[in-house]
Scaffold this active site. Structure first.
Site, PDB file in Angstrom:
ATOM      1  N   GLY A 126       7.769  -7.055   3.553  1.00 21.23           N
ATOM      2  CA  GLY A 126       6.516  -7.540   4.132  1.00 21.23           C
ATOM      3  C   GLY A 126       5.960  -8.808   3.525  1.00 21.23           C
ATOM      4  N   ASP A 144       2.355  -7.561   0.212  1.00 21.50           N
ATOM      5  CA  ASP A 144       1.689  -7.871   1.477  1.00 21.50           C
ATOM      6  C   ASP A 144       0.386  -7.089   1.606  1.00 21.50           C
ATOM      7  OD1 ASP A 144       3.045  -5.452   1.650  1.00 21.50           O
ATOM      8  OD2 ASP A 144       3.917  -5.838   3.621  1.00 21.50           O
ATOM      9  N   ASP A 162      -2.298  -0.185   0.468  1.00 22.74           N
ATOM     10  CA  ASP A 162      -2.938   0.794   1.347  1.00 22.74           C
ATOM     11  C   ASP A 162      -3.370   1.977   0.475  1.00 22.74           C
ATOM     12  OD1 ASP A 162      -3.649   2.166   3.696  1.00 22.74           O
ATOM     13  OD2 ASP A 162      -1.622   2.828   4.083  1.00 22.74           O
ATOM     14  N   LYS A 219      -6.716  -2.330   1.515  1.00 22.07           N
ATOM     15  CA  LYS A 219      -7.559  -1.394   2.262  1.00 22.07           C
ATOM     16  C   LYS A 219      -8.256  -0.492   1.243  1.00 22.07           C
ATOM     17  CE  LYS A 219      -4.541  -0.936   6.323  1.00 22.07           C
ATOM     18  NZ  LYS A 219      -3.570  -0.021   6.973  1.00 22.07           N
ATOM     19  N   PHE A 227      -4.445  -0.114  11.088  1.00 23.24           N
ATOM     20  CA  PHE A 227      -3.075  -0.620  11.007  1.00 23.24           C
ATOM     21  C   PHE A 227      -2.997  -2.069  11.490  1.00 23.24           C
ATOM     22  CE2 PHE A 227       1.363  -1.063  12.259  1.00 23.24           C
ATOM     23  CZ  PHE A 227       1.978  -0.578  11.119  1.00 23.24           C
ATOM     24  N   ASP A 232       5.093  -5.452   9.722  1.00 26.65           N
ATOM     25  CA  ASP A 232       5.759  -5.011  10.957  1.00 26.65           C
ATOM     26  C   ASP A 232       5.198  -3.701  11.478  1.00 26.65           C
ATOM     27  OD1 ASP A 232       6.850  -3.398   8.793  1.00 26.65           O
ATOM     28  OD2 ASP A 232       8.303  -2.694  10.271  1.00 26.65           O
ATOM     29  N   ARG A 258       6.757  -9.065  12.766  1.00 22.73           N
ATOM     30  CA  ARG A 258       6.585  -9.749  11.476  1.00 22.73           C
ATOM     31  C   ARG A 258       6.413 -11.255  11.609  1.00 22.73           C
ATOM     32  NH1 ARG A 258       8.183  -6.234   7.357  1.00 22.73           N
ATOM     33  NH2 ARG A 258       9.929  -4.876   7.838  1.00 22.73           N
TER      34      ARG A 258
HETATM   35  P1  5GP Z   1       0.883   2.080  -0.002  1.00 24.05           P
HETATM   36  O1  5GP Z   1       1.974   2.610  -0.876  1.00 24.05           O
HETATM   37  O2  5GP Z   1      -0.096   1.190  -0.734  1.00 24.05           O
HETATM   38  O3  5GP Z   1       0.187   3.161   0.776  1.00 24.05           O
HETATM   39  O4  5GP Z   1       1.560   1.249   1.131  1.00 24.05           O
HETATM   40  C1  5GP Z   1       2.288   0.143   0.901  1.00 24.05           C
HETATM   41  C2  5GP Z   1       3.171  -0.210   2.073  1.00 24.05           C
HETATM   42  O5  5GP Z   1       2.831   0.484   3.298  1.00 24.05           O
HETATM   43  C3  5GP Z   1       2.989  -1.665   2.391  1.00 24.05           C
HETATM   44  O6  5GP Z   1       3.786  -2.479   1.549  1.00 24.05           O
HETATM   45  C4  5GP Z   1       3.378  -1.709   3.841  1.00 24.05           C
HETATM   46  O7  5GP Z   1       4.777  -1.816   3.954  1.00 24.05           O
HETATM   47  C5  5GP Z   1       2.937  -0.372   4.403  1.00 24.05           C
HETATM   48  N1  5GP Z   1       1.628  -0.500   5.082  1.00 24.05           N
HETATM   49  C6  5GP Z   1       0.449   0.016   4.684  1.00 24.05           C
HETATM   50  N2  5GP Z   1      -0.547  -0.279   5.546  1.00 24.05           N
HETATM   51  C7  5GP Z   1       0.021  -1.019   6.526  1.00 24.05           C
HETATM   52  C8  5GP Z   1      -0.498  -1.650   7.722  1.00 24.05           C
HETATM   53  O8  5GP Z   1      -1.685  -1.617   8.073  1.00 24.05           O
HETATM   54  N3  5GP Z   1       0.410  -2.335   8.478  1.00 24.05           N
HETATM   55  C9  5GP Z   1       1.723  -2.420   8.152  1.00 24.05           C
HETATM   56  N4  5GP Z   1       2.513  -3.120   8.971  1.00 24.05           N
HETATM   57  N5  5GP Z   1       2.254  -1.843   7.032  1.00 24.05           N
HETATM   58  C10 5GP Z   1       1.400  -1.159   6.221  1.00 24.05           C
END
Ligand code: 5GP
Length: 179
Positions: free
Chosen positions: A48, A103, A106, A134, A155, A162, A168
């Site tokens: 990402g 990127d 979350d 977020k 999202f 993506d 992307r």
């Molecule tokens: P985390 O481990 O912080 O929950 O999530 C990290 C990964 O989840 C990010 O690097 C990304 O690949 C994916 N991700 C989380 N939220 C989003 C979103 O709103 N859109 C997209 N496309 N990917 C997300």
């Protein structure tokens, strides 16, 4: 474009390309000021963050080293939970100033699980630069040193992010439209 279709979902414009570029330049200026006189290793987390990394490093006024990794999660056979390791990490991190380039943060699970693995290699410092965060979704006490935009818990796609492998390539970021 104010709306795009990605597979079965409609997304509406959230962050225009110009606004992203301005903010990324500001982040690069701040990182350059903070890291003056050093040669940090920018560890970009694929897939990402490829566009973010490319734009960020172009505005640096320091000399960076740049490398790319992919993170993979494994479920332990007996242990509770999973662990996250890096694929393609071929740089010696001992005593290095490391800047992880993400990127989006979350839940924070990915980075929270990966950081101990990284720290085992005894870098001098580890900082995190993420384009998007977020805050409402984040469940771990992560210190995010550089955040491009704090966004609601919806999202998003575009600018490297993506939906199921699609979307992307856009220069702007779009969020899932209300039904
Ligand atoms: P985390 O481990 O912080 O929950 O999530 C990290 C990964 O989840 C990010 O690097 C990304 O690949 C994916 N991700 C989380 N939220 C989003 C979103 O709103 N859109 C997209 N496309 N990917 C997300």
């Amino acid at each position: 474009m104010s709306r795009i279709q990605v597979l079965d979902k409609t997304f509406e414009i959230f962050l225009e390309s110009d606004a992203i570029q301005r903010r990324v330049k500001e982040m690069a200026q701040q990182i350059s000021a903070d890291c003056a006189g050093t040669r940090p290793l920018f560890l970009s987390i694929l897939n990402g963050s490829f566009l973010f990394t490319a734009d960020l490093v172009r505005h640096l006024t320091i000399e960076p080293e740049i490398s790319f990794i992919k993170l993979a999660s494994y479920k332990g056979m007996r242990s509770t939970g999973s662990f996250t390791t890096a694929i393609g990490l071929d740089v010696d991190l001992l005593d290095r100033e490391v800047i992880l380039v993400e990127d989006i943060v979350d839940t924070g699970n990915t980075l929270f699980q990966f950081l101990p693995h990284l720290l085992q290699q005894q870098p001098r410092s580890v900082r995190i630069a993420t384009l998007l965060h977020k805050p409402e979704a984040t469940r771990h006490p992560l210190t995010l040193d550089y955040v491009g935009f704090s966004i609601p818990n919806k999202f998003v796609v575009g600018y490297g992010l993506d939906y199921d492998g699609w979307g992307r390539q856009h220069g702007s970021i779009y969020q899932l439209a209300a039904e």
